[in-house]
Design a protein around this motif. Structure first.
Motif, PDB file in Angstrom:
ATOM      1  N   VAL A  49       0.846  -1.197   0.000  1.00 15.06           N
ATOM      2  CA  VAL A  49       0.000   0.000   0.000  1.00 15.06           C
ATOM      3  C   VAL A  49       0.883   1.249   0.000  1.00 15.06           C
ATOM      4  O   VAL A  49       0.653   2.191  -0.771  1.00 15.06           O
ATOM      5  N   ALA A  50       1.886   1.269   0.866  1.00 12.79           N
ATOM      6  CA  ALA A  50       2.768   2.443   0.950  1.00 12.79           C
ATOM      7  C   ALA A  50       3.497   2.673  -0.372  1.00 12.79           C
ATOM      8  O   ALA A  50       3.495   3.795  -0.903  1.00 12.79           O
ATOM      9  N   VAL A  51       4.101   1.625  -0.929  1.00  8.96           N
ATOM     10  CA  VAL A  51       4.831   1.774  -2.192  1.00  8.96           C
ATOM     11  C   VAL A  51       3.882   2.221  -3.300  1.00  8.96           C
ATOM     12  O   VAL A  51       4.203   3.115  -4.091  1.00  8.96           O
ATOM     13  N   ALA A  52       2.682   1.637  -3.344  1.00  6.94           N
ATOM     14  CA  ALA A  52       1.696   2.031  -4.352  1.00  6.94           C
ATOM     15  C   ALA A  52       1.293   3.492  -4.190  1.00  6.94           C
ATOM     16  O   ALA A  52       1.180   4.233  -5.184  1.00  6.94           O
ATOM     17  N   ALA A  53       1.080   3.927  -2.956  1.00 10.26           N
ATOM     18  CA  ALA A  53       0.693   5.323  -2.716  1.00 10.26           C
ATOM     19  C   ALA A  53       1.785   6.282  -3.200  1.00 10.26           C
ATOM     20  O   ALA A  53       1.494   7.301  -3.832  1.00 10.26           O
ATOM     21  N   TRP A  54       3.045   5.947  -2.930  1.00  9.49           N
ATOM     22  CA  TRP A  54       4.136   6.834  -3.340  1.00  9.49           C
ATOM     23  C   TRP A  54       4.213   6.937  -4.860  1.00  9.49           C
ATOM     24  O   TRP A  54       4.352   8.030  -5.404  1.00  9.49           O
ATOM     25  N   PHE A  55       4.111   5.803  -5.546  1.00 10.05           N
ATOM     26  CA  PHE A  55       4.170   5.837  -7.009  1.00 10.05           C
ATOM     27  C   PHE A  55       2.927   6.505  -7.597  1.00 10.05           C
ATOM     28  O   PHE A  55       3.036   7.294  -8.535  1.00 10.05           O
ATOM     29  N   LYS A  56       1.759   6.211  -7.057  1.00 12.30           N
ATOM     30  CA  LYS A  56       0.521   6.832  -7.559  1.00 12.30           C
ATOM     31  C   LYS A  56       0.583   8.345  -7.396  1.00 12.30           C
ATOM     32  O   LYS A  56       0.205   9.098  -8.298  1.00 12.30           O
ATOM     33  N   ASN A  57       1.059   8.813  -6.236  1.00 11.79           N
ATOM     34  CA  ASN A  57       1.161  10.258  -5.995  1.00 11.79           C
ATOM     35  C   ASN A  57       2.108  10.945  -6.976  1.00 11.79           C
ATOM     36  O   ASN A  57       2.015  12.157  -7.174  1.00 11.79           O
ATOM     37  N   CYS A  58       3.007  10.178  -7.572  1.00 12.78           N
ATOM     38  CA  CYS A  58       3.953  10.727  -8.549  1.00 12.78           C
ATOM     39  C   CYS A  58       3.507  10.460  -9.987  1.00 12.78           C
ATOM     40  O   CYS A  58       4.240  10.775 -10.929  1.00 12.78           O
ATOM     41  N   GLY A  59       2.316   9.871 -10.169  1.00 10.31           N
ATOM     42  CA  GLY A  59       1.758   9.688 -11.500  1.00 10.31           C
ATOM     43  C   GLY A  59       2.169   8.426 -12.237  1.00 10.31           C
ATOM     44  O   GLY A  59       1.989   8.345 -13.452  1.00 10.31           O
ATOM     45  N   TYR A  60       2.693   7.437 -11.539  1.00  8.41           N
ATOM     46  CA  TYR A  60       3.128   6.201 -12.185  1.00  8.41           C
ATOM     47  C   TYR A  60       2.028   5.148 -12.133  1.00  8.41           C
ATOM     48  O   TYR A  60       1.271   5.082 -11.161  1.00  8.41           O
ATOM     49  N   PRO A  61       1.967   4.270 -13.138  1.00 11.85           N
ATOM     50  CA  PRO A  61       1.015   3.161 -13.083  1.00 11.85           C
ATOM     51  C   PRO A  61       1.450   2.158 -12.019  1.00 11.85           C
ATOM     52  O   PRO A  61       2.625   2.115 -11.631  1.00 11.85           O
ATOM     53  N   LEU A  62       0.492   1.360 -11.575  1.00 11.89           N
ATOM     54  CA  LEU A  62       0.747   0.384 -10.514  1.00 11.89           C
ATOM     55  C   LEU A  62       0.532  -1.027 -11.045  1.00 11.89           C
ATOM     56  O   LEU A  62      -0.183  -1.228 -12.022  1.00 11.89           O
ATOM     57  N   PRO A  63       1.111  -2.016 -10.365  1.00 16.35           N
ATOM     58  CA  PRO A  63       0.797  -3.395 -10.749  1.00 16.35           C
ATOM     59  C   PRO A  63      -0.670  -3.689 -10.434  1.00 16.35           C
ATOM     60  O   PRO A  63      -1.289  -3.011  -9.604  1.00 16.35           O
ATOM     61  N   LYS A  64      -1.221  -4.692 -11.093  1.00 16.53           N
ATOM     62  CA  LYS A  64      -2.635  -5.046 -10.902  1.00 16.53           C
ATOM     63  C   LYS A  64      -2.954  -5.289  -9.436  1.00 16.53           C
ATOM     64  O   LYS A  64      -3.952  -4.811  -8.916  1.00 16.53           O
ATOM     65  N   HIS A  65      -2.123  -6.034  -8.768  1.00 17.09           N
ATOM     66  CA  HIS A  65      -2.337  -6.359  -7.356  1.00 17.09           C
ATOM     67  C   HIS A  65      -1.287  -5.639  -6.501  1.00 17.09           C
ATOM     68  O   HIS A  65      -0.475  -6.268  -5.813  1.00 17.09           O
ATOM     69  N   TRP A  66      -1.320  -4.311  -6.526  1.00 21.01           N
ATOM     70  CA  TRP A  66      -0.353  -3.445  -5.858  1.00 21.01           C
ATOM     71  C   TRP A  66      -0.245  -3.722  -4.365  1.00 21.01           C
ATOM     72  O   TRP A  66       0.756  -3.421  -3.743  1.00 21.01           O
ATOM     73  N   TYR A  67      -1.273  -4.275  -3.747  1.00 22.97           N
ATOM     74  CA  TYR A  67      -1.311  -4.540  -2.309  1.00 22.97           C
ATOM     75  C   TYR A  67      -0.524  -5.801  -1.937  1.00 22.97           C
ATOM     76  O   TYR A  67      -0.249  -6.025  -0.763  1.00 22.97           O
TER      77      TYR A  67
END
Length: 161
Positions: A49-67
């Motif tokens: 969740v933390a890694v996904a939030a950091w990348f999302k906040n910077c505009g990057y796509p996430l893996p399907k199951h980011w959690y």
């Protein structure tokens, strides 16, 4: 060399800590809501969740199951060795762990900033033997493979669950 934007974003979260019992840390609650998670508690492992939030906040796509920590192995491009800002995916009893590379102590340990490291966002040392892969965002120029330095005051990780 300047840190990548997602690592700068991650460092803003240093010190975010789970709340004991039923209440959930408001920052973690916001991350879960922004990511569209179906759960809202900080008792569920939240390193992904933390890694996904950091990348999302910077505009990057996430893996399907980011959690799921190990699903980060399906994201970005593979690196053959660590570099500052790389996503590191690790094995652990009962699952995996994910964080961002910030250093190396030269004694077989990689230093990662990550969520749910001792119930907080922290910088911790992990045995390189636990690493199952390093990843880098697609389309982002890779950093030169400079030598990694230790991060002062880093302690070994004792819990990522």
């Amino acid at each position: 060399m300047k840190d990548p934007v997602w690592l700068i974003e991650a460092k803003k979260s240093l010190g975010v800590r789970e709340l004991p019992g039923a209440p959930t840390q408001p920052v973690i609650s916001r991350w879960l809501a922004d990511l569209g998670a179906w759960w809202r508690d900080d008792e569920t492992p939240w390193c992904g969740v933390a890694v996904a939030a950091w990348f999302k906040n910077c505009g990057y796509p996430l893996p399907k199951h980011w959690y799921r920590a190990k699903d980060w192995l399906n994201w970005g491009v593979m690196l053959d060795r660590p570099t500052v800002g790389a996503v590191a995916v690790l094995e652990r009893a009962g699952g995996g762990h994910v964080g961002l590379v910030v250093g190396d102590d030269g004694n077989g340990n990689i230093h990662l900033i990550g969520g749910n490291q001792g119930n907080a966002v922290s910088i911790a040392a992990f045995s390189k033997q636990r690493v199952v892969g390093y990843r880098w965002p697609i389309g982002e120029p890779q950093r030169p493979q400079e030598a990694l330095s230790p991060v002062a005051g880093t302690q070994p990780s004792r819990s990522e669950a």
